[in-house]
Design a protein around this motif. Structure first.
Motif, PDB file in Angstrom:
ATOM      1  N   LEU A   1      47.929  17.389  23.015  1.00  0.00           N
ATOM      2  CA  LEU A   1      46.514  17.187  23.316  1.00  0.00           C
ATOM      3  C   LEU A   1      45.662  17.712  22.166  1.00  0.00           C
ATOM      4  CD1 LEU A   1      46.558  18.401  27.029  1.00  0.00           C
ATOM      5  CD2 LEU A   1      46.267  16.038  26.285  1.00  0.00           C
ATOM      6  N   SER A   2      44.436  17.174  22.053  1.00  0.00           N
ATOM      7  CA  SER A   2      43.523  17.610  20.998  1.00  0.00           C
ATOM      8  C   SER A   2      42.091  17.405  21.478  1.00  0.00           C
ATOM      9  CB  SER A   2      43.775  16.829  19.705  1.00  0.00           C
ATOM     10  OG  SER A   2      43.471  15.450  19.901  1.00  0.00           O
ATOM     11  N   ASN A   3      41.141  17.745  20.616  1.00  0.00           N
ATOM     12  CA  ASN A   3      39.733  17.580  20.966  1.00  0.00           C
ATOM     13  C   ASN A   3      39.377  16.109  21.176  1.00  0.00           C
ATOM     14  OD1 ASN A   3      37.020  18.332  21.359  1.00  0.00           O
ATOM     15  ND2 ASN A   3      36.539  17.862  19.229  1.00  0.00           N
ATOM     16  N   SER A   4      39.999  15.225  20.395  1.00  0.00           N
ATOM     17  CA  SER A   4      39.713  13.789  20.527  1.00  0.00           C
ATOM     18  C   SER A   4      40.580  13.126  21.594  1.00  0.00           C
ATOM     19  CB  SER A   4      39.915  13.083  19.179  1.00  0.00           C
ATOM     20  OG  SER A   4      41.245  13.272  18.710  1.00  0.00           O
ATOM     21  N   ASN A   5      41.760  13.660  21.808  1.00  0.00           N
ATOM     22  CA  ASN A   5      42.669  13.133  22.841  1.00  0.00           C
ATOM     23  C   ASN A   5      42.894  14.238  23.870  1.00  0.00           C
ATOM     24  OD1 ASN A   5      44.538  11.524  24.222  1.00  0.00           O
ATOM     25  ND2 ASN A   5      46.245  12.280  22.976  1.00  0.00           N
ATOM     26  N   ASN A   6      41.867  14.441  24.720  1.00  0.00           N
ATOM     27  CA  ASN A   6      41.858  15.639  25.573  1.00  0.00           C
ATOM     28  C   ASN A   6      42.267  15.374  27.016  1.00  0.00           C
ATOM     29  OD1 ASN A   6      39.677  14.228  26.464  1.00  0.00           O
ATOM     30  ND2 ASN A   6      38.160  15.799  25.964  1.00  0.00           N
TER      31      ASN A   6
END
Length: 675
Positions: free
Chosen positions: A239-244
């Motif tokens: 997960l990431s800030n763009s793929n949250n």
């Protein structure tokens, strides 16, 4: 008093004086008797003139009308979780003690959790937050008055319609105040979990859930599902800030019958502060049988789709729709038949059902062939006259099963046919007919509890409107679908009903709402409202045992178990002085939605303030809020004048005076021989 009124009184005074002088003193020598009689005549005439003039004067009363200032205070446990309890107490106290506010506003305080309360004692123990319901209630209470609402909350709503998009009356202004920590921490959360309450042995059942991430970095975690402690699913997630956000799903196999506990968890991040929302517990009951319902109809109608949707809302039931010309050998596994508006095409099907002894649910209407129906079955005989709109009227004395949570008030009418009806078997009425507001002693919906086969009759079409009305009233189909589930359960039970019937859920998501209800019948199978029923609840680990009385509420006995902790329980309901008892099991899940939050949702409150043309304040901006409230010209006390028109002299006093003067004058004249 107006000048015209004063002039009339003056003219009346001198007119009465002149008439009295003319009658008693103008043509005679003035004597003491003449003067007394003249004065009495003057009093009589002047009183009469005053009565005709009716002198009045206007009196003005002045009052100060203050606008309302309502403190809507969030009393949910999430306020403590986000660290806003101390700020809330301080904010509430200073607003209540501010002299300028007291002079300018009429101050009121309400607390809210899942509903609104006028109690002002903070406990922070509400397990749900419904901001929309609180604001809507205040909106209704103060409708038509100028009102400022100070909304003291963390903005985390866990129940109800999203408050961000609600509309309030134009006279009401909301000022949200953010409480608690507004720092956004790295956090992984298990979101909505979708699953069935029931699964069937040797079948696979789906589990679907959301995993969301709040933060700026790219992170990875491991998601696991455990079934009764044993790992049955594992997946690595990036997960990431763009793929949250990601949605995960899997199919699990139901290998044995019983209540299965599932734990869905995500491994916490390094340094993650809130790990309460990394785990969710659910429960699924695995059963070994499924009720099969077949709807038979030769016409297309919305009722058929409604019945299928309503019955299949209970995962233990499947519905098949066929025509009366279906091959009968394909219906061997049917447990309940629903025959929709039968006609001669149903003949072979009726013979098949009667030979097999399968339960029947017959729905009639304007398209029903009653000549055929009267001939093919011997339960109901009815004349088919003219079509009529018939509304339902609930039978409060119904006792075959608990109907306390299902109401038929103001339900729309359905299309039925009038005519003399004869029911030849013992039956119980679910709902009577009501035509044009008049209740008839004729059943509209009734059940036949026969020893050979059970039957249900609904004498009208368009019952789909009832399910829509149930949703309109409660924002949910649950009450109607639960009622239909009980009807199908009644029809699918082959044995005589028990004298003690229990109604409960196998799984409760938190103790709130954990209620067990019971219906008890005497030896004649009539509902007994005077029984003494107790419920003994046990938990093995940690050991716990409690016995509670079941109290009569409406048409059933109930016990509230909201005080129990999470865990798996067994229970036994026992009727005092009778050798009758019934047992069961249920599980209360360890879930508190208010513990899922670590910080206040200030961005959502800011968007809400923008939609209300208002301003957002933080807990350290009390002075700014006070300046806004005290400086806003919209919230200025107004002076109101009330004008009352008051009669100068009570007409009753004038009438008494006139009678007194006339009587005294007559008596004196009579005494002195002047009559």
């Amino acid at each position: 008093m107006q000048a015209t009124t004063i002039l009339l009184i003056t003219l009346g005074f001198f007119g009465a004086l002149l008439l009295a002088w003319y009658q008693y003193l103008s043509r005679k020598k003035w004597t003491k008797l003449g003067i007394i009689l003249a004065l009495l005549r003057f009093g009589l005439l002047f009183s009469l003139f005053l009565l005709l003039i009716g002198p009045e004067f206007k009196k003005n009363t002045y009052t100060i009308s203050k606008p309302n200032l309502v403190l809507a205070v969030d009393n949910s446990s999430s306020i403590r979780e986000v660290g806003g309890a101390a700020d809330l107490e301080r904010f509430k106290t200073e607003l209540n003690e501010n002299s300028e506010i007291a002079e300018r506003f009429s101050l009121q305080t309400y607390l809210f959790g899942d509903n609104l309360s006028d109690n002002d004692s903070l406990t922070f123990n509400a397990t749900k937050t419904n901001i929309t319901e609180a604001l809507s209630s205040i909106n209704d209470i103060h409708k038509g008055t100028t009102t400022a609402i100070v909304l003291l909350t963390d903005g985390n709503q866990t129940l109800g319609i999203d408050y961000e998009f609600m509309n309030l009356n134009k006279d009401i202004q909301v000022y949200p105040v953010v409480l608690g920590d507004t720092t956004q921490y790295e956090d992984i959360r298990i979101g909505q979990v979708n699953s069935n309450k029931y699964a069937f042995i040797k079948n696979q059942f789906p589990i679907e859930f959301d995993l969301t991430y709040s933060g700026k970095e790219s992170v990875s975690t491991i998601v696991r599902i455990r079934l009764n402690g044993q790992q049955v699913f594992r997946q690595n997630v990036q997960l990431s800030n763009s793929n949250n956000s990601v949605q995960l799903s899997t199919l699990l196999e139901a290998k044995s019958v019983g209540l299965k506990n599932l734990t869905i968890e995500a491994v916490p991040l390094d340094g993650e502060r809130n790990t309460n929302n990394n785990k969710k517990n659910i429960a699924i009951e695995v059963i070994d049988e499924k009720t099969k319902v077949t709807i038979v109809s030769s016409i297309m109608h919305p009722d058929i789709g409604m019945l299928k949707k309503s019955i299949e809302s209970n995962e233990q039931r499947t519905v098949t729709i066929v025509k009366p010309t279906v091959k009968l050998e394909t219906l061997e596994e049917t447990d309940v038949f629903i025959l929709y508006q039968p006609n001669p095409a149903f003949k072979s099907l009726y013979e098949y059902v009667q030979n097999k002894g399968t339960s029947l649910f017959t729905v009639t209407g304007p398209k029903t062939n009653w000549a055929f129906l009267n001939q093919i079955q011997n339960t109901v005989t009815k004349e088919d006259l003219n079509e009529e709109e018939v509304a339902p009227h609930k039978n409060s004395g119904f006792g075959l099963f608990d109907m306390s949570n299902f109401e038929l008030i103001d339900y729309p009418p359905i299309a039925s046919s009038l005519g003399t009806m004869l029911i030849s078997k013992p039956y119980e009425t679910v709902a009577y007919q009501r035509i044009k507001g008049v209740s008839l002693n004729e059943p509209l919906f009734f059940l036949v509890d026969n020893t050979t086969m059970k039957e249900a009759f609904l004498l009208g079409e368009n019952s789909w409107k009832w399910r829509v009305e149930a949703y309109r009233n409660t924002k949910s189909f649950k009450a109607f679908d639960d009622f239909m589930a009980k009807v199908i359960l009644f029809l699918s039970q082959s044995k005589r009903k028990s004298r003690l019937e229990l109604s409960y859920e196998s799984v409760y998501e938190g103790a709130r709402g954990a209620i067990i209800s019971a219906s008890y019948f005497d030896k004649a199978y009539l509902f007994n409202a005077n029984a003494s029923i107790s419920l003994k609840v046990k938990r093995i680990e940690p050991a716990f045992e409690q016995e509670l009385p079941m109290l009569m509420t409406g048409s059933s006995y109930e016990v509230d178990l909201s005080g129990l902790e999470a865990g798996e329980y067994t229970f036994t309901a026992t009727v005092k002085d009778e050798n009758i008892s019934k047992s069961g099991t249920f599980r209360i899940l360890d879930f508190d939605v208010e513990k899922q939050f670590l910080s206040a949702d200030f961005s959502k409150l800011n968007r809400f303030a923008a939609t209300q043309n208002s301003q957002l304040f933080y807990s350290d901006e009390l002075d700014g809020l006070l300046n806004e409230l005290n400086g806003n010209e919209r919230f200025v006390p107004t002076q109101k004048s009330t004008q009352n028109v008051v009669s100068l002299i009570d007409f009753r006093v004038l009438l008494v005076a006139m009678v007194f003067f006339a009587a005294l004058e007559w008596y004196i004249r009579k005494y002195n021989g002047l009559l």
